[in-house]
Design a protein around this motif. Structure first.
Motif, mmCIF file in Angstrom:
data_model
loop_
_atom_site.group_PDB
_atom_site.id
_atom_site.type_symbol
_atom_site.label_atom_id
_atom_site.label_comp_id
_atom_site.label_asym_id
_atom_site.label_seq_id
_atom_site.Cartn_x
_atom_site.Cartn_y
_atom_site.Cartn_z
ATOM 1 N N SER A 71 29.188 82.100 41.739
ATOM 2 C CA SER A 71 28.971 81.886 43.176
ATOM 3 C C SER A 71 28.232 83.090 43.731
ATOM 4 O O SER A 71 28.598 84.229 43.451
ATOM 5 C CB SER A 71 30.308 81.716 43.922
ATOM 6 O OG SER A 71 30.996 80.563 43.469
ATOM 7 N N PHE A 72 27.184 82.827 44.513
ATOM 8 C CA PHE A 72 26.390 83.912 45.075
ATOM 9 C C PHE A 72 25.756 83.422 46.376
ATOM 10 O O PHE A 72 25.458 82.235 46.531
ATOM 11 C CB PHE A 72 25.308 84.374 44.089
ATOM 12 C CG PHE A 72 24.500 83.255 43.498
ATOM 13 C CD1 PHE A 72 23.314 82.837 44.092
ATOM 14 C CD2 PHE A 72 24.928 82.604 42.350
ATOM 15 C CE1 PHE A 72 22.574 81.787 43.551
ATOM 16 C CE2 PHE A 72 24.200 81.555 41.796
ATOM 17 C CZ PHE A 72 23.012 81.144 42.401
ATOM 18 N N PRO A 73 25.558 84.326 47.352
ATOM 19 C CA PRO A 73 24.985 83.910 48.632
ATOM 20 C C PRO A 73 23.514 83.570 48.509
ATOM 21 O O PRO A 73 22.782 84.164 47.714
ATOM 22 C CB PRO A 73 25.202 85.137 49.527
ATOM 23 C CG PRO A 73 25.307 86.284 48.598
ATOM 24 C CD PRO A 73 25.921 85.755 47.340
ATOM 25 N N VAL A 74 23.071 82.622 49.318
ATOM 26 C CA VAL A 74 21.667 82.198 49.357
ATOM 27 C C VAL A 74 21.246 82.157 50.826
ATOM 28 O O VAL A 74 21.985 81.653 51.679
ATOM 29 C CB VAL A 74 21.477 80.805 48.713
ATOM 30 C CG1 VAL A 74 20.023 80.355 48.831
ATOM 31 C CG2 VAL A 74 21.925 80.824 47.265
ATOM 32 N N ARG A 75 20.066 82.695 51.104
ATOM 33 C CA ARG A 75 19.531 82.636 52.465
ATOM 34 C C ARG A 75 18.201 81.888 52.415
ATOM 35 O O ARG A 75 17.288 82.297 51.688
ATOM 36 C CB ARG A 75 19.321 84.042 53.024
ATOM 37 C CG ARG A 75 18.860 84.041 54.477
ATOM 38 C CD ARG A 75 18.746 85.472 54.986
ATOM 39 N NE ARG A 75 20.033 86.128 54.953
ATOM 40 C CZ ARG A 75 20.954 86.033 55.918
ATOM 41 N NH1 ARG A 75 20.698 85.278 56.984
ATOM 42 N NH2 ARG A 75 22.099 86.655 55.831
ATOM 43 N N ALA A 76 18.124 80.796 53.165
ATOM 44 C CA ALA A 76 16.917 79.971 53.187
ATOM 45 C C ALA A 76 16.332 79.935 54.599
ATOM 46 O O ALA A 76 17.073 79.797 55.574
ATOM 47 C CB ALA A 76 17.229 78.543 52.728
ATOM 48 N N GLU A 77 15.034 80.075 54.701
ATOM 49 C CA GLU A 77 14.375 80.021 56.004
ATOM 50 C C GLU A 77 14.594 78.641 56.643
ATOM 51 O O GLU A 77 14.299 77.611 56.042
ATOM 52 C CB GLU A 77 12.870 80.282 55.863
ATOM 53 C CG GLU A 77 12.526 81.713 55.545
ATOM 54 C CD GLU A 77 11.016 81.949 55.591
ATOM 55 O OE1 GLU A 77 10.285 81.021 55.995
ATOM 56 O OE2 GLU A 77 10.581 83.051 55.214
ATOM 57 N N GLY A 78 15.138 78.649 57.853
ATOM 58 C CA GLY A 78 15.400 77.401 58.557
ATOM 59 C C GLY A 78 16.632 76.674 58.076
ATOM 60 O O GLY A 78 16.942 75.591 58.575
ATOM 61 N N GLY A 79 17.359 77.239 57.101
ATOM 62 C CA GLY A 79 18.546 76.584 56.576
ATOM 63 C C GLY A 79 19.805 77.029 57.283
ATOM 64 O O GLY A 79 19.794 77.962 58.091
ATOM 65 N N PRO A 80 20.935 76.378 57.033
ATOM 66 C CA PRO A 80 22.197 76.769 57.665
ATOM 67 C C PRO A 80 22.675 78.119 57.144
ATOM 68 O O PRO A 80 22.262 78.570 56.068
ATOM 69 C CB PRO A 80 23.154 75.633 57.270
ATOM 70 C CG PRO A 80 22.568 75.053 56.027
ATOM 71 C CD PRO A 80 21.084 75.215 56.141
ATOM 72 N N GLY A 81 23.537 78.754 57.896
ATOM 73 C CA GLY A 81 24.106 80.011 57.451
ATOM 74 C C GLY A 81 25.155 79.798 56.378
ATOM 75 O O GLY A 81 25.654 78.690 56.168
ATOM 76 N N HIS A 82 25.483 80.866 55.683
ATOM 77 C CA HIS A 82 26.543 80.844 54.673
ATOM 78 C C HIS A 82 26.265 79.859 53.539
ATOM 79 O O HIS A 82 27.167 79.167 53.051
ATOM 80 C CB HIS A 82 27.896 80.546 55.302
ATOM 81 C CG HIS A 82 28.253 81.462 56.437
ATOM 82 N ND1 HIS A 82 28.538 82.799 56.252
ATOM 83 C CD2 HIS A 82 28.319 81.253 57.781
ATOM 84 C CE1 HIS A 82 28.793 83.363 57.412
ATOM 85 N NE2 HIS A 82 28.655 82.452 58.362
ATOM 86 N N LEU A 83 25.021 79.766 53.135
ATOM 87 C CA LEU A 83 24.715 78.981 51.934
ATOM 88 C C LEU A 83 25.256 79.708 50.706
ATOM 89 O O LEU A 83 25.219 80.943 50.630
ATOM 90 C CB LEU A 83 23.202 78.801 51.791
ATOM 91 C CG LEU A 83 22.510 77.813 52.736
ATOM 92 C CD1 LEU A 83 21.004 77.907 52.580
ATOM 93 C CD2 LEU A 83 22.984 76.399 52.463
ATOM 94 N N VAL A 84 25.735 78.945 49.733
ATOM 95 C CA VAL A 84 26.264 79.545 48.511
ATOM 96 C C VAL A 84 25.654 78.832 47.312
ATOM 97 O O VAL A 84 25.496 77.606 47.307
ATOM 98 C CB VAL A 84 27.806 79.462 48.488
ATOM 99 C CG1 VAL A 84 28.288 78.026 48.558
ATOM 100 C CG2 VAL A 84 28.376 80.150 47.262
ATOM 101 N N GLY A 85 25.272 79.606 46.296
ATOM 102 C CA GLY A 85 24.663 79.040 45.094
ATOM 103 C C GLY A 85 25.670 78.879 43.966
ATOM 104 O O GLY A 85 26.589 79.690 43.826
ATOM 105 N N HIS A 86 25.485 77.810 43.156
ATOM 106 C CA HIS A 86 26.343 77.537 41.999
ATOM 107 C C HIS A 86 25.483 76.990 40.868
ATOM 108 O O HIS A 86 24.391 76.448 41.105
ATOM 109 C CB HIS A 86 27.407 76.473 42.320
ATOM 110 C CG HIS A 86 28.364 76.836 43.413
ATOM 111 N ND1 HIS A 86 29.162 77.950 43.361
ATOM 112 C CD2 HIS A 86 28.661 76.207 44.587
ATOM 113 C CE1 HIS A 86 29.902 78.003 44.455
ATOM 114 N NE2 HIS A 86 29.617 76.952 45.216
#
Length: 832
Positions: free
Chosen positions: A106-121
């Motif tokens: 699990s790791f944080p992901v930040r995407a332009e225009g995306g919702p906050g607190h995205l998480v990668g798996h």
């Protein structure tokens, strides 16, 4: 006596209406608090979310368990590690012999225009939730992802902090996270460390294979411990109970306060009535029993009404706290019965406690009071009131002095600065009759000097009716004191923490990873296991000419104090020389340059805090180590934490880089080089603004609830007392009209008196708030924090204006209604 009490309630219903409403509201709130607490005690256990279909989950060591002892009793204290350990390779190899092993990441992901607190798996873990493809397909290459929800769709390209990716599939959101799924290989590149894995094998075989290893085997409902934030429900319920517990305490306190004030004024108004009863042969005991019977009747009716209101209000409040995120989504009110009993009998007790002093005073009224004509309160302060008020004031002063001498940090705790004002409020309210007359004369000194008799009449009427003035000022005192004390304490503490951060931060620039670019998520508050800067970025940052770079990471250190308490201290890991060049730590002893791999910098709050001493600690990953104390920081507001070197923060990622310019270096050039090297660059001022401390959401809602209750009670009490006071002064108003005053002049006089009395209550409330904030400021000074006292003037202005509007409205309206009759008719019909 019961018959007389019933007749009195029917005849003087307006006198008891405010008490009835206040008690009903108080009992309703207590019932709601009790029902909420009972429902939280019976809360269901959260079920697994991400791994609902996983056969077995194996976690690396993620807790520290240490034996503690209190006398002969031995137990163990457990804390979650700042840096959970990965599952050992030997264990993974053994598990692969049992079945398929799927590492989770699990790791944080930040995407332009995306919702906050995205998480990668990794995509292979999606099946255990389970997530099922609704659009598109699974990811196959490093630049392909699958997302949850409908915030984007297959075919779109996303610019993220891990590079540009293409969305090839979508799955339905399951509500507990917003995820981005990568291929397993790409997820392993982005988050190399795996602290848990799924094993597709029988649980008994897995336990036998890992026996003796430092891992946890999770099956059944225990698999929820592998979800993010497994303790969030318990923490939310605990915070909610603390919030409602505080509100319930304030409700009980203000209820007693309002009821006591109302009954005291009612008894003062009925002196001639009680004098007539004494003339007719009633004994003091019978008078007291009559007043207590009135309170008992009001208490029974109000408590029953409050329980009914509470049964309707509790479910609505539960839904509201769920909507604002203070409680888990499953939270609902149960069918417990004990909260109703608790609320009913507490309401009855409050009514009786509120009337005890008033009934004793009523019993002492003599028969001669039936002949009384003067309305001046000659002896409003009784010896008992003076004794109790002085005792409470002395108690507040002594306890404050003891706290300042022994443990000033205790005064900065929320439970302390929420409860201490109540002691001072009660003391000042009891002593109010002594303070009211001189304070009224002082406030009305200038108006009394103006042309006309209005100012003089306002001053003399308010000063003569000490009991009336004290009764009206009491609820204003409560609201203003609570507003100034609670909001002022939090604002002062926030300013103190901001001052500490400003004095400690001397770097010209602070660089944070792009994933932490949100000002609300500074590295000081970010999760300790979030990815930080990679080695190549750090190398580029350190190579920038004209800059001194200090890379640091978030970690934690655990220490066992007195053998009974396992304490966690937040830590930052940094090399000594760069740290000394980019930060100014608040040292009480020692030097930052003495920090090395065998030492630690602690603060004065630690049990052992002498330079040169050795302290046994557990590092963020659970490793036990003995470290020498290299330096000692002042305690401050409690956020100074500790400092170690990177060697003593295994598993920590660098999440902050402080940069100080060398002599002659160009700020713009260095800033450009920092941005080019990677990360999000902030100047010192931008960093301080972004990391400025604020009041957490639970505390904010708690204070709003407490102050809302206080203001509501103030409104009820003001309305009731002003109506009682105005109806008691009908003869005075008639005399003014007969003396030639116009209706408008009389109403202006009544309104001016109301404003004067509110001003008296406001000044007394400000006095209480000032004394409380002085204690907070004294504690900060003793803890070596020099910050200004913050007084919430805007909020105080709003509260004061609301009190003034209520007081004027409920004094002028009854007077205007009464003066619809002629002056002679009004004087003849005035009731004593």
């Amino acid at each position: 006596m019961l018959t007389i009490a019933l007749h009195t309630l029917r005849t003087r219903w307006s006198t008891f209406l405010g008490t009835f409403v206040a008690l009903s509201l108080g009992v309703a709130l207590l019932a709601v608090m009790g029902l909420t607490l009972a429902s939280s005690l019976d809360a269901p256990e959260r079920q697994p979310e991400r791994f609902a279909l996983a056969p077995v989950v194996v976690q690396g060591l993620n807790t520290l368990s240490v034996p503690t002892s209190i006398g002969p009793h031995v137990s163990r204290e457990t804390r979650r590690l700042a840096h959970p350990r990965a599952v050992p390779e030997a264990t993974v190899t053994a598990l692969k012999g049992l079945g398929t092993v799927i590492p989770d990441r699990s790791f944080p992901v930040r995407a332009e225009g995306g919702p906050g607190h995205l998480v990668g798996h990794p995509w292979s873990t999606a099946a255990f939730a389970p997530y099922e493809i609704t659009e598109g397909r699974a990811p196959r290459t490093a630049d392909e992802v699958v997302v949850t929800g409908d915030w984007t769709h297959p075919g779109n390209r996303l610019r993220t902090d891990h590079g540009t990716v293409r969305v090839v599939g979508a799955v339905l959101s399951r509500g507990f996270e917003t995820a981005v799924f990568y291929t397993d290989a790409r997820a392993a590149e982005l988050s190399p460390k795996s602290t848990q894995l799924v094993v597709e094998a029988a649980a008994r075989d897995v336990r036998e294979a890992v026996e003796g290893d430092s891992v946890h085997v999770l099956t059944g409902s225990a698999r929820r411990l592998a979800d993010p934030g497994p303790d969030r429900d318990r923490e939310a319920i605990t915070a909610m109970n603390a919030l409602f517990g505080t509100a319930g305490g304030v409700t009980a306190f203000v209820s007693v306060f309002v009821v006591a004030s109302t009954f005291a004024f009612a008894v003062a108004q009925r002196r001639r009535e009680f004098g007539l009863l004494r003339t007719a042969g009633a004994t003091p005991g019978q008078i007291r029993r009559t007043v207590c019977a009135e309170a008992l009747l009001v208490g029974v009716l109000a408590s029953a009404t409050g329980c009914v209101l509470g049964s309707y209000g509790a479910p609505r409040l539960a839904a509201r706290v769920v909507d604002v995120g203070l409680a888990p989504g499953w939270f609902a009110i149960g069918d417990a019965k004990w909260p109703y009993h608790m609320a009913f009998w507490t309401g009855l007790l409050v009514a009786l406690l509120g009337v005890v002093a008033a009934s004793w005073r009523a019993g002492r009224i003599g028969a001669a009071q039936a002949m009384r004509e003067a309305s001046v309160d000659a002896r409003a302060m009784t010896w008992g009131r003076l004794l109790f008020g002085s005792g409470l004031l002395l108690t507040a002063a002594v306890t404050l002095a003891l706290a300042l001498v022994t443990d000033p940090g205790e005064l900065l705790h929320r439970k302390t600065y929420v409860s201490r004002p109540m002691l001072l409020i009660t003391a000042v309210a009891l002593l109010a009759p002594v303070l009211v007359r001189p304070l009224t004369r002082l406030l009305a000194w200038l108006p009394a000097r103006l042309p006309g008799a209005g100012g003089m009449l306002v001053r003399e009427n308010a000063a003569a009716g000490v009991r009336r003035t004290a009764a009206v000022a009491a609820p204003v005192l409560v609201t203003v004191a609570l507003t100034g004390s609670l909001l002022g304490a939090t604002a002062t503490l926030n300013a103190a923490k901001a001052t500490e951060a400003r004095e400690r931060t001397t770097a010209d620039f602070i660089v944070v990873p792009a994933a932490n670019a949100d000002p609300a998520e500074s590295p000081d508050t970010a999760s300790t296991d979030a990815p930080g800067f990679d080695a190549r970025t750090l190398q580029r940052l350190r190579a920038i000419p004209g800059a001194t770079v200090s890379a640091s990471s978030s970690s934690a250190v655990f220490v066992l104090e007195d053998g009974v308490a396992l304490i966690r201290s937040e830590a930052r890991a940094a090399e000594a020389a760069p740290l000394a060049a980019t930060a100014d730590l608040p040292l009480a002893a020692g030097k930052v340059s003495d920090l090395d791999d065998g030492s630690i910098i602690v603060n004065e709050e630690w049990e052992r805090h002498t330079v040169g001493q050795t302290v046994d600690v557990w590092l963020g990953d659970g490793t036990r180590k003995s470290l020498r104390i290299a330096a000692v920081m002042t305690t401050g507001t409690g956020d100074n934490g500790v400092y170690v070197t990177p060697a003593n923060a295994p598993g920590a990622h660098v999440d902050r880089v402080d940069v100080t310019l060398a002599a002659g270096a160009d700020s713009a050039v260095v800033a450009g080089a920092l941005r080019k090297a990677g990360g999000h660059v902030l100047t010192r001022d931008e960093w301080l603004r972004a990391s400025h401390p604020g009041t957490d959401r639970t505390t904010r809602y708690g204070f709003l609830l407490v102050l809302g209750i206080a203001l509501l009670y103030t409104g009820i009490s003001l309305a009731n007392t002003m109506v009682m006071a105005t109806s008691d002064r009908l003869r005075d108003l008639a005399v003014l009209r007969l003396a030639g005053a116009t209706r408008r002049q009389v109403l202006r006089l009544v309104g001016a008196e109301a404003l004067t009395v509110v001003a008296v209550g406001g000044v007394l409330g400000l006095l209480v708030a000032a004394l409380n904030l002085a204690g907070t400021q004294g504690a900060l000074s003793l803890l070596s924090v020099h910050a200004p006292t913050r007084i919430p003037w805007p909020e105080l202005a709003v509260v004061g204006t609301a009190c003034a509007v209520l007081a004027v409205t409920f004094s002028v309206l009854p007077a205007a209604w009464a003066m619809h009759r002629g002056a002679v008719e009004l004087a003849a019909g005035a009731r004593d």
